[in-house]
Enzyme design. Structure first.
Site, PDB file in Angstrom:
ATOM      1  N   LYS B  99      -5.747  -4.800  -7.089  1.00 21.45           N
ATOM      2  CA  LYS B  99      -5.721  -5.848  -5.970  1.00 21.45           C
ATOM      3  C   LYS B  99      -6.565  -6.728  -6.308  1.00 21.45           C
ATOM      4  O   LYS B  99      -8.093  -6.687  -6.727  1.00 21.45           O
ATOM      5  CB  LYS B  99      -5.945  -5.538  -4.620  1.00 21.45           C
ATOM      6  CG  LYS B  99      -5.858  -6.486  -3.685  1.00 21.45           C
ATOM      7  CD  LYS B  99      -5.473  -5.725  -2.232  1.00 21.45           C
ATOM      8  CE  LYS B  99      -5.412  -6.743  -1.120  1.00 21.45           C
ATOM      9  NZ  LYS B  99      -5.272  -6.332  -0.174  1.00 21.45           N
ATOM     10  N   SER B 174      -2.372  -7.042   3.050  1.00 23.14           N
ATOM     11  CA  SER B 174      -2.259  -8.105   2.336  1.00 23.14           C
ATOM     12  C   SER B 174      -1.631  -7.486   0.827  1.00 23.14           C
ATOM     13  O   SER B 174      -1.860  -8.291  -0.031  1.00 23.14           O
ATOM     14  CB  SER B 174      -2.992  -8.659   2.806  1.00 23.14           C
ATOM     15  OG  SER B 174      -4.277  -7.843   2.643  1.00 23.14           O
ATOM     16  N   SER B 198      -3.446  -3.694   5.578  1.00 28.55           N
ATOM     17  CA  SER B 198      -2.620  -3.833   3.999  1.00 28.55           C
ATOM     18  C   SER B 198      -2.821  -3.155   3.178  1.00 28.55           C
ATOM     19  O   SER B 198      -2.356  -3.378   2.081  1.00 28.55           O
ATOM     20  CB  SER B 198      -3.794  -4.876   4.177  1.00 28.55           C
ATOM     21  OG  SER B 198      -4.056  -6.050   4.968  1.00 28.55           O
TER      22      SER B 198
END
Lengths: 93, 484
Positions: B99, B174, B198
């Protein structure tokens, strides 16, 4: 909006009504916490239960950056310093 | 010479079309038995990404050069040591996508924001280094809501990621890119962060396993901070078994994050009790979602796990607590982005970042601190107490991850408060600092992924993994990817 200045942000005049409305709605929602009495509860800031965690005051080379590395994030450097906005205004003599 | 060229070309094309293994075990067996090389694996993954990611937008930065370097090293180790190479490097040959919140030395890291569009870190996160040392191959950095602010991927400054199962739908957020990349089989493993849901929510929307460890189990060093008392560093995989293997590498003290402790898991006697919290089945939870969770509970029952009803009475306050504490901490953490030492100045923040910074600044400001932030911290204690009481009675809690399956792009984007309410079933775990494991269980009538989550007491990951593996074994779960 006072918070905009406090938060060091800039908003266009046209944006202010939109953000004001959204923030008001969110604040109204979270005010539901007023519905019950939590006055006698202790606050918790973090969940580990740890306190005063310390380490030896010894240099850990793994977490040290060279001057070049530290300056590498921007082109605004001069003589090994970061260039920042002037804090003091110049005064005409 | 033509024939030679043709053979080389055909060979490369065949590598690109190879059936990429879906688990760590299969990957490593294949490498040891020389069914394929790590370089061929990278060829295949990169070709797949090249072919399909334009429509999904899960990657922001590719690291082809690094991947081949690492792959050659993997092949060399296997050549030299054979099976023994796995003992020294337990994740040898496993592809990983990070990420874009994880600092990767020399590889651009943006946090999904224009502020850091050109930022190249000079050091790597602990988790990145540990995975590298364990033998993983880094394919690239994945898309995410800017600064991890979001539950859909739509807040990325670089365009939203699409759900690989149905591209008009969101992958969740997210950690949108990491979840999508895993379910599209662009990478075997992907890292993520879970501050209010997330990892678990995008895992749920994308039909993959998503793991949020205990707050304090994995070091946050080198992970761009969102809310420092809530951020949890975790990852995605196609099976619980794989996710557990990765946790073995990422967990534990590193001397750089003072909230991390090595905790020896308590031994269990094999008999488990799971609780179903009534407050998680409120009005607004889609009937298909509720059904899939209740079905999962039945699966556990069929294996001798006792399932009981429990209550977490302060659940209804979790969103309010979260949306006071989190923005407050965000406003503090994002204060460092002033454009002086790195990145662009604060004018480059997107709307959601500005919103959360202002909200946070407000609840911490003089005259309002007691009414909002301090009060939220008190209710936080109550939520923690709810879980502590529950875990005296049960070993784990089963619950839905999100009130609905994936929603359509644009559906919630215009109303920030509606988007925040999507966190209602995941945020409490972050507020309490407990671990959560999102497990896929099937598909909805619209063919969107369904799943459930297991939550446990702090440092009870081993229990969650045991239960998760039990579930997948009982239903004979085969790792599912969104398309071939």
């Amino acid at each position: 909006m006072h918070v905009v200045k406090l938060a060091k942000l800039k908003l266009a005049d046209s944006e202010i009504p939109k953000f004001s409305k959204q923030l008001s709605e969110i604040i109204s929602y979270v005010e539901e916490l007023d519905k019950a009495d939590f006055s006698k509860t202790e606050p918790t800031s973090q969940t580990t239960g740890l306190e005063n965690v310390s380490r030896q005051d010894k240099r850990n080379t793994e977490t040290v950056l060279s001057q070049d590395e530290a300056l590498s994030g921007t082109e605004s450097v001069q003589n090994g310093y970061f260039v920042v906005d002037a804090v003091f205004e110049s005064r005409d003599e | 010479m033509d024939i030679l060229w043709w053979m080389l070309y055909l060979n490369q094309e065949m590598n690109k079309k190879m059936n990429i293994p879906l688990t760590i075990k299969e990957t490593q067996e294949g490498l040891i038995k020389k069914k394929f090389s790590a370089v061929q694996l990278v060829d295949a993954y990169l070709a797949r990404i090249e072919k399909f990611d334009k429509r999904i937008n899960s990657f922001l930065t590719m690291s082809d050069e690094l991947a081949y370097l690492q792959a050659k090293e993997v092949d060399r180790k296997i050549e030299d040591l054979g099976k023994e190479a796995l003992e020294r490097n337990p994740l040898l040959g496993v592809t990983v996508a990070h990420k874009d919140l994880f600092l990767t030395k020399g590889l651009r890291t943006t946090a999904g924001s224009k502020v850091l569009e050109n930022y190249v870190p000079v050091y790597s996160a602990t988790v990145v280094k540990r995975l590298e040392n364990a033998g993983t191959i880094t394919l690239g950095k994945t898309n995410c809501d800017a600064w991890a602010h979001g539950a859909s991927g739509e807040n990325s400054d670089f365009g939203p990621t699409k759900n690989p199962w149905k591209k008009e739908y969101v992958p969740g957020g997210s950690s949108s890119g990491s979840a999508a990349a895993t379910s599209a089989h662009f990478s075997l493993i992907a890292t993520g962060t879970d501050t209010g849901g997330s990892i678990r929510q995008p895992a749920n929307f994308c039909g993959v396993v998503g793991f949020k460890p205990t707050y304090g189990a994995v070091s946050r060093y080198g992970v761009i901070a969102m809310a420092s008392s809530l951020d949890s560093v975790g990852h995605f995989g196609l099976t619980v078994e794989d996710v557990e293997k990765v946790f073995e590498i990422t967990k534990g003290e590193d001397g750089k994050d003072s909230t991390v402790r090595n905790i020896k898991p308590k031994t269990t006697n094999g008999k488990f009790k799971i609780g179903i919290p009534k407050e998680y089945f409120i009005e607004g939870v889609d009937p298909e979602v509720e059904k899939s969770v209740k079905e999962a509970a039945e699966i556990f029952k069929s294996q001798g796990v006792e399932v009981v009803n429990i209550s977490l009475p302060h659940t209804k306050y979790a969103i309010s607590v979260y949306y006071i504490v989190q923005p407050a901490e965000v406003s503090s953490n994002l204060g460092r982005y002033d454009g002086i030492r790195y990145g662009r100045n604060r004018g480059s923040f997107g709307d959601e970042a500005k919103r959360r910074i202002m909200l946070g600044t407000y609840v911490l400001s003089a005259g309002y601190y007691d009414a909002y932030y301090l009060k939220a911290q008190k209710v936080r204690s109550k939520i923690i107490e709810d879980f502590e009481n529950a875990f005296k009675k049960v070993d784990a809690i089963i619950a839905p991850v999100s009130p609905t399956p994936a929603f359509k792009l644009g559906e919630k984007a215009k109303d920030p408060l509606q988007m925040y309410l999507a966190d209602v079933l995941t945020a409490a775990a972050n507020v309490a600092g407990i671990p959560g494991l999102a497990i896929p269980s099937g598909f909805s009538n619209k063919e969107l992924p369904l799943g459930f989550q297991l939550m446990g007491a702090r440092f009870s990951e081993h229990t969650l993994f045991k239960l998760g593996k039990l579930y997948q074994k009982t239903v004979d779960w085969k790792p599912k990817i969104a398309f071939q």
